[in-house]
Design an enzyme around this catalytic site. Structure first.
Site: not given
Length: 398
Positions: A49, A104, A172, A297
């Site tokens: 930092y 995910k 998908d 599903n």
């Protein structure tokens, strides 16, 4: 590392898992941030930092490419959803989609070693979603679109790909398609035939159905018939949206009309990608040695035990039956390979390479109940990543 075995007691159906176990497994979420550099001393703090970090920020301000080396963005995948098509639950909203998106992200870390964060957007507006990702682009290295309803998902993916200079994939669609292609190649090899001559019926013309149709055609399958809720997708129908109308120009080789009965009579392959049930007698009407992928599903289009009366090979999307067709076989390795190669996009060639790599893992182990690897097989993601990276370099997108 040896592969995970598929012992009979290695999976559990949902009925064997209690609600208490499920909710305990999600308590507080499934993700956390871990440090990759020490923060134990004043010296560590000065490096990580202020004041040390300012040196790195100045360098990146002068050369933005250095952000890839000195921040995590180059290896960070964002999992983005608007919550409109979550699992089989439908439009449940962004907050309710978060457990899925966290899961995910956890899979990205587990199987590919990639950092990933979920971003759920409280809008269904296509322009707003695209613009948000454009504005956030400095923060990530790749975009996994997830659980966005069709046909909006097609436009969103197309526009995000065009707008960003990094890998973008709607899982998908394409994760499903990659694993389906691997599974169909595996099933065909078990039966000693090629996929080119198979008569394939795809039930569902949403995100997964369109992508699976596209990858099967690209891989050489000539005869694909697509079903939606109103029957066979064909050129004569006047009720098709633009996506389905375009699909009708490349499918239905035999010019069939009607519904599932007409499509499945004599077909070699049934690919279920919708919530619609398929009657036993329709599976019985398929060609000898048929292949049934009932992937809805949690309830398959037809119960696997019923399908096995007629089909030589049966697969589902569930973990408690043999031949689980699961996207986790694809997306971790696909994104890792794309990022390893510095790919600007994910091409059809990279997807086909991924499917071939998935199958290669079990090439010497194939059988009617093992047409793809287990989703837990640790060999899969590295094999997929290597193949995808090689394809990206060969196609000149790296």
């Amino acid at each position: 590392m040896s592969p995970v075995t598929d012992a009979p007691n290695s999976t559990a159906s949902l009925s064997e898992i209690t609600n208490d176990e499920i909710f305990a497994g999600h308590l507080g979420g499934k993700l956390s941030v871990e440090l990759s550099a020490p923060l134990e001393t004043q010296r560590d703090l000065s490096i990580a930092y202020t004041p040390g970090v300012a040196q790195v920020s100045r360098a990146i301000a002068e050369d933005e490419a250095l952000a890839k080396r000195y921040t995590w963005t180059d290896r960070l995948v964002v999992v983005v959803s608007d919550g409109t098509a979550v699992l089989g639950l439908g439009d449940i909203g962004p907050r309710a989609s978060l457990p899925v998106m966290e899961g995910k992200a956890a899979l990205f870390k587990k199987f590919a070693g990639l950092d990933s964060i979920p971003i759920v957007l409280d809008t269904k507006d296509v322009d707003a979603i695209v613009e948000t990702l454009i504005l956030l682009r400095p923060s990530f290295g790749a975009v996994n679109l997830e659980d966005i309803s069709a046909p909006r998902c097609f436009e969103i993916e197309k526009r995000v790909i065009e707008a960003l200079d990094c890998p973008v994939m709607h899982d998908d669609q394409h994760g499903t398609a990659i694993v389906v292609l691997a599974a169909l190649n595996g099933a065909a090899k078990v039966q000693g035939r090629g996929i080119e001559g198979l008569k394939v019926v795809v039930s569902g013309a949403g995100a997964a159905g369109v992508a699976c149709t596209n990858i099967l055609l690209a891989a050489g399958v000539r005869d694909v018939t697509v079903l939606d809720s109103k029957g066979i997708v064909n050129r004569e129908r006047g009720d098709l949206n633009d996506v389905k109308a375009e699909l009708a120009t490349r499918t239905n080789l035999r010019g069939l009309t009607g519904g599932a009965a007409e499509a499945l009579a004599g077909a070699d392959v049934f690919l279920g990608l919708s919530a619609g049930l398929i009657a036993e007698e329709l599976i019985a009407s398929m060609a000898p040695e048929s292949i049934v992928f009932a992937m809805s599903n949690p309830d398959p289009e037809i119960h696997p035990e019923v399908a096995r009366k007629y089909a030589a090979i049966v697969a589902t999307g569930r973990s408690d039956f043999p031949n689980q067709i699961n996207n986790v076989l694809a997306f971790p390795g696909v994104f890792k390979g794309a990022l390893d190669a510095g790919a600007r996009r994910i091409t059809e060639g990279m997807k086909i390479a991924a499917a071939d790599a998935i199958l290669s893992v079990v090439a010497d182990e194939l059988g009617p109940d093992k047409i793809v690897p287990s989703p837990l097989d640790p060999r899969v993601a590295p094999a997929v990543a290597e193949a995808v990276a090689a394809a990206a370099r060969a196609e000149g997108v790296a």
